[in-house]
Motif scaffolding. Structure first.
Motif, PDB file in Angstrom:
ATOM      1  N   LEU A 189      -5.275 -23.845  30.042  1.00 13.84           N
ATOM      2  CA  LEU A 189      -5.456 -22.415  30.288  1.00 13.84           C
ATOM      3  C   LEU A 189      -4.376 -21.593  29.589  1.00 13.84           C
ATOM      4  O   LEU A 189      -4.627 -20.477  29.137  1.00 13.84           O
ATOM      5  N   VAL A 190      -3.185 -22.171  29.472  1.00 11.24           N
ATOM      6  CA  VAL A 190      -2.081 -21.484  28.809  1.00 11.24           C
ATOM      7  C   VAL A 190      -2.148 -21.664  27.289  1.00 11.24           C
ATOM      8  O   VAL A 190      -2.000 -20.710  26.520  1.00 11.24           O
ATOM      9  N   ALA A 191      -2.405 -22.903  26.859  1.00 12.30           N
ATOM     10  CA  ALA A 191      -2.337 -23.220  25.428  1.00 12.30           C
ATOM     11  C   ALA A 191      -3.598 -22.847  24.651  1.00 12.30           C
ATOM     12  O   ALA A 191      -3.537 -22.657  23.435  1.00 12.30           O
ATOM     13  N   SER A 192      -4.727 -22.751  25.334  1.00 14.27           N
ATOM     14  CA  SER A 192      -5.999 -22.522  24.632  1.00 14.27           C
ATOM     15  C   SER A 192      -6.788 -21.380  25.271  1.00 14.27           C
ATOM     16  O   SER A 192      -7.834 -21.601  25.900  1.00 14.27           O
ATOM     17  N   PRO A 193      -6.303 -20.149  25.114  1.00 13.18           N
ATOM     18  CA  PRO A 193      -6.976 -19.005  25.750  1.00 13.18           C
ATOM     19  C   PRO A 193      -8.364 -18.709  25.186  1.00 13.18           C
ATOM     20  O   PRO A 193      -9.117 -17.935  25.784  1.00 13.18           O
ATOM     21  N   ASP A 194      -8.710 -19.333  24.053  1.00 10.48           N
ATOM     22  CA  ASP A 194     -10.033 -19.089  23.453  1.00 10.48           C
ATOM     23  C   ASP A 194     -11.118 -20.003  24.025  1.00 10.48           C
ATOM     24  O   ASP A 194     -12.293 -19.862  23.678  1.00 10.48           O
ATOM     25  N   ILE A 195     -10.737 -20.919  24.926  1.00  5.10           N
ATOM     26  CA  ILE A 195     -11.720 -21.823  25.536  1.00  5.10           C
ATOM     27  C   ILE A 195     -12.588 -21.045  26.523  1.00  5.10           C
ATOM     28  O   ILE A 195     -12.078 -20.346  27.398  1.00  5.10           O
ATOM     29  N   THR A 196     -13.902 -21.187  26.374  1.00  6.98           N
ATOM     30  CA  THR A 196     -14.831 -20.468  27.255  1.00  6.98           C
ATOM     31  C   THR A 196     -15.627 -21.411  28.159  1.00  6.98           C
ATOM     32  O   THR A 196     -16.428 -20.956  28.978  1.00  6.98           O
ATOM     33  N   CYS A 197     -15.392 -22.717  28.008  1.00 10.02           N
ATOM     34  CA  CYS A 197     -16.163 -23.702  28.765  1.00 10.02           C
ATOM     35  C   CYS A 197     -15.305 -24.942  29.003  1.00 10.02           C
ATOM     36  O   CYS A 197     -14.556 -25.359  28.124  1.00 10.02           O
ATOM     37  N   MET A 198     -15.391 -25.502  30.207  1.00  7.74           N
ATOM     38  CA  MET A 198     -14.687 -26.737  30.530  1.00  7.74           C
ATOM     39  C   MET A 198     -15.673 -27.737  31.102  1.00  7.74           C
ATOM     40  O   MET A 198     -16.544 -27.383  31.906  1.00  7.74           O
ATOM     41  N   VAL A 199     -15.509 -29.003  30.690  1.00 11.47           N
ATOM     42  CA  VAL A 199     -16.433 -30.061  31.087  1.00 11.47           C
ATOM     43  C   VAL A 199     -15.649 -31.148  31.815  1.00 11.47           C
ATOM     44  O   VAL A 199     -14.672 -31.679  31.275  1.00 11.47           O
ATOM     45  N   GLY A 200     -16.072 -31.492  33.020  1.00 11.78           N
ATOM     46  CA  GLY A 200     -15.441 -32.574  33.780  1.00 11.78           C
ATOM     47  C   GLY A 200     -16.256 -33.839  33.639  1.00 11.78           C
ATOM     48  O   GLY A 200     -17.277 -34.001  34.315  1.00 11.78           O
ATOM     49  N   PHE A 201     -15.852 -34.770  32.781  1.00 10.75           N
ATOM     50  CA  PHE A 201     -16.670 -35.940  32.468  1.00 10.75           C
ATOM     51  C   PHE A 201     -16.636 -37.035  33.536  1.00 10.75           C
ATOM     52  O   PHE A 201     -17.519 -37.888  33.568  1.00 10.75           O
ATOM     53  N   TYR A 202     -15.591 -37.057  34.389  1.00 12.88           N
ATOM     54  CA  TYR A 202     -15.538 -38.010  35.497  1.00 12.88           C
ATOM     55  C   TYR A 202     -15.703 -37.254  36.811  1.00 12.88           C
ATOM     56  O   TYR A 202     -15.505 -36.045  36.873  1.00 12.88           O
ATOM     57  N   SER A 203     -15.999 -37.986  37.872  1.00 12.99           N
ATOM     58  CA  SER A 203     -16.371 -37.351  39.139  1.00 12.99           C
ATOM     59  C   SER A 203     -15.312 -36.402  39.683  1.00 12.99           C
ATOM     60  O   SER A 203     -15.638 -35.369  40.260  1.00 12.99           O
ATOM     61  N   TYR A 204     -14.022 -36.739  39.509  1.00 10.89           N
ATOM     62  CA  TYR A 204     -12.966 -35.905  40.069  1.00 10.89           C
ATOM     63  C   TYR A 204     -12.496 -34.822  39.099  1.00 10.89           C
ATOM     64  O   TYR A 204     -11.748 -33.923  39.490  1.00 10.89           O
ATOM     65  N   ASN A 205     -12.912 -34.890  37.833  1.00 10.44           N
ATOM     66  CA  ASN A 205     -12.440 -33.906  36.860  1.00 10.44           C
ATOM     67  C   ASN A 205     -12.953 -32.500  37.147  1.00 10.44           C
ATOM     68  O   ASN A 205     -12.204 -31.523  37.024  1.00 10.44           O
ATOM     69  N   THR A 206     -14.219 -32.392  37.534  1.00 12.77           N
ATOM     70  CA  THR A 206     -14.755 -31.068  37.837  1.00 12.77           C
ATOM     71  C   THR A 206     -14.047 -30.435  39.037  1.00 12.77           C
ATOM     72  O   THR A 206     -13.690 -29.250  38.977  1.00 12.77           O
ATOM     73  N   PRO A 207     -13.794 -31.166  40.135  1.00 14.44           N
ATOM     74  CA  PRO A 207     -13.009 -30.565  41.224  1.00 14.44           C
ATOM     75  C   PRO A 207     -11.624 -30.099  40.795  1.00 14.44           C
ATOM     76  O   PRO A 207     -11.151 -29.051  41.254  1.00 14.44           O
ATOM     77  N   ARG A 208     -10.975 -30.855  39.903  1.00  7.84           N
ATOM     78  CA  ARG A 208      -9.641 -30.428  39.453  1.00  7.84           C
ATOM     79  C   ARG A 208      -9.753 -29.188  38.559  1.00  7.84           C
ATOM     80  O   ARG A 208      -8.882 -28.312  38.588  1.00  7.84           O
ATOM     81  N   ILE A 209     -10.819 -29.118  37.762  1.00  8.33           N
ATOM     82  CA  ILE A 209     -11.069 -27.911  36.971  1.00  8.33           C
ATOM     83  C   ILE A 209     -11.268 -26.727  37.903  1.00  8.33           C
ATOM     84  O   ILE A 209     -10.684 -25.652  37.721  1.00  8.33           O
ATOM     85  N   TYR A 210     -12.103 -26.938  38.909  1.00  7.71           N
ATOM     86  CA  TYR A 210     -12.389 -25.876  39.883  1.00  7.71           C
ATOM     87  C   TYR A 210     -11.095 -25.370  40.522  1.00  7.71           C
ATOM     88  O   TYR A 210     -10.856 -24.154  40.608  1.00  7.71           O
ATOM     89  N   GLU A 211     -10.255 -26.289  40.983  1.00  2.00           N
ATOM     90  CA  GLU A 211      -9.019 -25.903  41.663  1.00  2.00           C
ATOM     91  C   GLU A 211      -8.071 -25.155  40.732  1.00  2.00           C
ATOM     92  O   GLU A 211      -7.449 -24.157  41.129  1.00  2.00           O
ATOM     93  N   ALA A 212      -7.953 -25.637  39.495  1.00  2.00           N
ATOM     94  CA  ALA A 212      -7.057 -24.976  38.543  1.00  2.00           C
ATOM     95  C   ALA A 212      -7.545 -23.570  38.204  1.00  2.00           C
ATOM     96  O   ALA A 212      -6.742 -22.624  38.120  1.00  2.00           O
ATOM     97  N   LEU A 213      -8.839 -23.419  38.017  1.00  2.00           N
ATOM     98  CA  LEU A 213      -9.389 -22.091  37.734  1.00  2.00           C
ATOM     99  C   LEU A 213      -9.248 -21.173  38.935  1.00  2.00           C
ATOM    100  O   LEU A 213      -8.912 -19.979  38.796  1.00  2.00           O
ATOM    101  N   ARG A 214      -9.484 -21.706  40.115  1.00  2.00           N
ATOM    102  CA  ARG A 214      -9.318 -20.908  41.339  1.00  2.00           C
ATOM    103  C   ARG A 214      -7.882 -20.428  41.474  1.00  2.00           C
ATOM    104  O   ARG A 214      -7.637 -19.238  41.738  1.00  2.00           O
ATOM    105  N   ASP A 215      -6.934 -21.335  41.273  1.00  2.00           N
ATOM    106  CA  ASP A 215      -5.522 -20.969  41.418  1.00  2.00           C
ATOM    107  C   ASP A 215      -5.088 -19.947  40.379  1.00  2.00           C
ATOM    108  O   ASP A 215      -4.183 -19.143  40.618  1.00  2.00           O
TER     109      ASP A 215
END
Length: 320
Positions: free
Chosen positions: A206-232
């Motif tokens: 989120l800090v290093a790549s502000p041009d990213i518009t999409c994140m993909v969680g390829f393993y079961s726990y990756n999407t929850p960690r994406i969710y939490e980081a975006l929420r925070d």
């Protein structure tokens, strides 16, 4: 932290079950079949339920589900070696890194019936693979992204084991599915199934790549960690999230619209069908083994309107 505690409890419970099952082997001399996963994750709870159902239909066998202490090739190999030494007759494994484990897996295959699941090791002497087509799952993830981002964008992926076949195939499948579109999967970050590192990878991006518009969680726990980081970071809903599997946080995000959709697998069926397949094979019935040794359990996309029915089905399968 809650997720880490939950995952630890899953592993501890599975270990306790495994120890009791091993004791049963010594006590009644029933042959034992083991399902060995690649690391501690709530994803494998459905497989536990599948093993439990198969146990009810295979009273002449003891069935175990085993978690390695860490997601490590060496530790997983040692676990399988110990199972073979204890007299286990068949092992179904989600190999941590099949490409670097050929010799170790072939050693197991020479000593017991070896099957693979989740992440195949086709270059080994395994009897058969039962699981998803990870390439097809990746293509389904691409469909989610294209539907959610008709104007295009840049996606960044997150995964546990970059070297595992399931990761490589999902990534390649998504790239193939995005070909010719305005969406690009620019990179994928690995975390070695470290929950804290998985979230940190997202935070750093989120800090290093502000041009990213999409994140993909390829393993079961990756999407929850994406969710939490975006929420925070206060960015939920600002970045398209494409999920894999059915963690409760992922399904909650799909239902509320902060996760576009998720590609789900069927680990319950892997375990249930896999244990029965191994038992039949050991009895000399090889009719269930396809010519190419591949048994594909389809994946499917779960969108906002599908969540309630899917969650109810999961609950029913687990016996709750």
């Amino acid at each position: 932290m809650k997720s880490m505690i939950r995952n630890a409890s899953v592993a501890a419970a599975a270990l306790a079950l495994g120890l009791s099952a091993s004791a049963a082997v010594r006590a009644d001399d029933k042959p034992t079949l083991a399902f060995v996963v690649n690391g501690a994750s709530d994803f494998w709870k459905a497989a536990e339920a599948g093993v439990k159902k198969a146990q009810g239909e295979l009273p002449d066998y003891n069935l175990e589900l085993k978690y390695p202490e860490q997601s490590s090739v060496a530790i997983q190999q040692r676990l399988m070696d110990d199972l073979v030494t204890a007299g286990v007759k068949g092992i179904m494994v989600s190999a941590v890194d099949p490409k670097t484990s050929t010799d170790g897996l072939n050693k197991i295959a020479s000593e017991t019936a070896l099957f693979t699941t989740d992440s195949d090791a086709p270059q080994t002497k395994r009897v058969a693979y039962i699981g998803s087509s990870n390439v097809d799952a990746g293509k389904q993830a691409a469909e989610i992204a294209k539907k959610a981002m008709p104007d295009g964008g840049k996606c960044l992926g997150f995964v546990g084991l970059l070297g595992a076949d399931n990761a490589k195939e999902r990534i390649q499948g998504m790239k193939d599915g995005l070909a010719g579109s305005k969406i690009e999967l620019v990179d994928v970050r690995g975390d070695d199934i470290d929950q804290a590192r998985a979230k940190k990878n997202v935070e750093d991006a989120l800090v290093a790549s502000p041009d990213i518009t999409c994140m993909v969680g390829f393993y079961s726990y990756n999407t929850p960690r994406i969710y939490e980081a975006l929420r925070d970071a206060g960015k939920l809903g600002q970045i398209t999230v494409v999920g894999f599997d059915d963690d409760p946080i992922t399904l909650g995000g799909v239902k509320e619209g902060t996760v576009a959709a998720t590609v789900v697998q069927q680990p319950f069926e892997w375990a249930y069908q896999g244990m029965k397949l191994m038992a039949s094979y050991l009895k000399g019935d090889k009719s269930g083994i396809p010519e190419k040794g591949l048994i594909i359990i389809p994946t499917k996309i779960i969108g906002k309107d599908d969540v309630d029915a899917y969650a109810a089905n999961l609950k029913a399968m687990s016996g709750n």
